[in-house]
Design an enzyme around this catalytic site. Structure first.
Site, PDB file in Angstrom:
ATOM      1  N   HIS A 136      32.783  -3.566  45.708  1.00 24.64           N
ATOM      2  CA  HIS A 136      34.064  -3.376  45.020  1.00 24.64           C
ATOM      3  C   HIS A 136      35.195  -3.158  46.035  1.00 24.64           C
ATOM      4  O   HIS A 136      36.264  -3.775  45.925  1.00 24.64           O
ATOM      5  CB  HIS A 136      33.961  -2.172  44.072  1.00 24.64           C
ATOM      6  CG  HIS A 136      35.235  -1.824  43.390  1.00 24.64           C
ATOM      7  ND1 HIS A 136      35.551  -2.289  42.125  1.00 24.64           N
ATOM      8  CD2 HIS A 136      36.300  -1.083  43.785  1.00 24.64           C
ATOM      9  CE1 HIS A 136      36.748  -1.836  41.791  1.00 24.64           C
ATOM     10  NE2 HIS A 136      37.222  -1.102  42.776  1.00 24.64           N
ATOM     11  N   GLU A 137      34.966  -2.306  47.018  1.00 24.12           N
ATOM     12  CA  GLU A 137      36.019  -2.008  47.993  1.00 24.12           C
ATOM     13  C   GLU A 137      36.339  -3.230  48.855  1.00 24.12           C
ATOM     14  O   GLU A 137      37.510  -3.522  49.124  1.00 24.12           O
ATOM     15  CB  GLU A 137      35.615  -0.818  48.869  1.00 24.12           C
ATOM     16  CG  GLU A 137      35.548   0.502  48.117  1.00 24.12           C
ATOM     17  CD  GLU A 137      36.834   0.809  47.347  1.00 24.12           C
ATOM     18  OE1 GLU A 137      37.916   0.647  47.904  1.00 24.12           O
ATOM     19  OE2 GLU A 137      36.740   1.192  46.162  1.00 24.12           O
ATOM     20  N   HIS A 140      38.645  -5.639  47.043  1.00 27.64           N
ATOM     21  CA  HIS A 140      40.082  -5.336  47.120  1.00 27.64           C
ATOM     22  C   HIS A 140      40.693  -5.952  48.396  1.00 27.64           C
ATOM     23  O   HIS A 140      41.790  -6.502  48.370  1.00 27.64           O
ATOM     24  CB  HIS A 140      40.320  -3.825  47.184  1.00 27.64           C
ATOM     25  CG  HIS A 140      40.300  -3.126  45.853  1.00 27.64           C
ATOM     26  ND1 HIS A 140      41.106  -3.514  44.796  1.00 27.64           N
ATOM     27  CD2 HIS A 140      39.618  -2.042  45.421  1.00 27.64           C
ATOM     28  CE1 HIS A 140      40.887  -2.687  43.770  1.00 27.64           C
ATOM     29  NE2 HIS A 140      39.986  -1.792  44.111  1.00 27.64           N
ATOM     30  N   GLU A 198      41.881  -3.583  39.659  1.00 22.90           N
ATOM     31  CA  GLU A 198      40.575  -2.934  39.509  1.00 22.90           C
ATOM     32  C   GLU A 198      39.576  -3.881  38.840  1.00 22.90           C
ATOM     33  O   GLU A 198      38.431  -4.008  39.270  1.00 22.90           O
ATOM     34  CB  GLU A 198      40.705  -1.648  38.682  1.00 22.90           C
ATOM     35  CG  GLU A 198      41.222  -0.461  39.476  1.00 22.90           C
ATOM     36  CD  GLU A 198      40.395  -0.201  40.724  1.00 22.90           C
ATOM     37  OE1 GLU A 198      39.163  -0.214  40.652  1.00 22.90           O
ATOM     38  OE2 GLU A 198      40.999  -0.020  41.796  1.00 22.90           O
TER      39      GLU A 198
HETATM   40 ZN   LIG Z   1      39.102  -0.305  43.099  1.00 22.64          ZN
END
Ligand SMILES: [Zn+2]
Length: 273
Positions: A136-137, A140, A198
């Site tokens: 997830h990171e 981004h 997100e």
């Molecule tokens: Zn996030």
């Protein structure tokens, strides 16, 4: 009135040339501050952060962070190359460090500079849970979400300084970078991304963890564990920037089969839980 019209035209001109393509969605995104400026700032801030914090080395957990990070990075490289974006990560300088801190947090700066705090490990629980957070990171960073926040800050500032749009050489970029990444007084504490960022990071992150050989459905379990922490006395730092929600968990469950199918294209048939 006349002034603001000419400013708008200048801005439109800048916008026309200052976009980049998100290789995962095909969408055009705002890139007023080029990565050639953002990455050196990120690398410098990362080094400063590491020098001011206790980096854990040579423990089983530290080795797990490096090994999962390398697999996520390799998955990103494979996915991008297969989708016509070979070279997209040429300027990346991947690093994966575990930092000794009670804080429940993890982040990835532009250019692949990752920090995982020991405080998040009881919630990630195992390797696959950690892969969900790191995927997830990293997503981004790959989707240039920080760059878009910087660009938004630039636009506000351009408005404020009335027509000074030497964007690429703006001496204020360091300040804007610090604001966009929540650096300066609170190094490493990111501002929340928007809900759409997100969602995008959840989706891309699932594909990355699946290609890296981890069961994507584990991500939903991870967010359920996060949600369980939410009601405690001190909600985790990670949740202040990544609010858990039933929508998020449902989305992830719905996307898991697609992520596995994507991974099978790369010959991945076993998904570690
Ligand atoms: Zn996030």
């Amino acid at each position: 009135m006349k002034f603001s019209k000419s400013l708008s035209i200048l801005l439109l001109g800048a916008l026309a040339v200052a976009c980049s393509t998100n290789p995962f969605t095909g969408k055009q995104t705002l890139a007023l501050v080029p990565n050639s400026q953002i990455l050196p700032m990120a690398f410098q801030q990362y080094q400063e952060f590491l020098s001011e914090h206790k980096v854990v080395n040579n423990t089983a957990d530290a080795r797990m962070v490096k090994s999962v990070g390398q697999k996520i990075a390799a998955a990103a490289e494979r996915y991008l190359t297969a989708n016509g974006y070979a070279g997209y990560l040429a300027d990346y300088r991947w690093e994966y460090n575990l930092v000794d801190s009670k804080e429940v947090n993890a982040w990835c700066m532009p250019g692949g500079k990752i920090v995982v705090y020991t405080g998040i490990l009881p919630i990630t629980k195992d390797e696959a849970g950690l892969a969900a957070v790191m995927g997830h990171e990293v997503a981004h960073a790959l989707a240039n979400h920080g760059q878009q926040r910087m660009s938004a800050a630039q636009l506000q500032q351009v408005g404020a300084v009335a027509g000074n749009i030497a964007l690429a050489n703006n001496p204020e970029n360091q300040q804007i970078f610090n604001t966009a990444y929540g650096l300066g007084t609170n190094v490493g504490v990111m501002l929340p991304f928007s809900r759409s960022h997100e969602t995008e990071a959840d989706h891309i992150g699932l594909i990355l963890m699946a290609i890296a050989g981890y069961e994507p459905a584990v991500a939903a379990e991870l967010w359920q564990r996060m949600q369980a922490q939410e009601n405690g006395n001190t909600p985790p730092e990670f949740l202040s920037t990544h609010p858990s929600s039933s929508t998020r968990i449902q989305n992830i469950q719905a996307w898991a089969p697609e992520a596995r199918a994507e991974a099978r294209k790369f010959g991945v048939t076993n998904f570690k839980r």
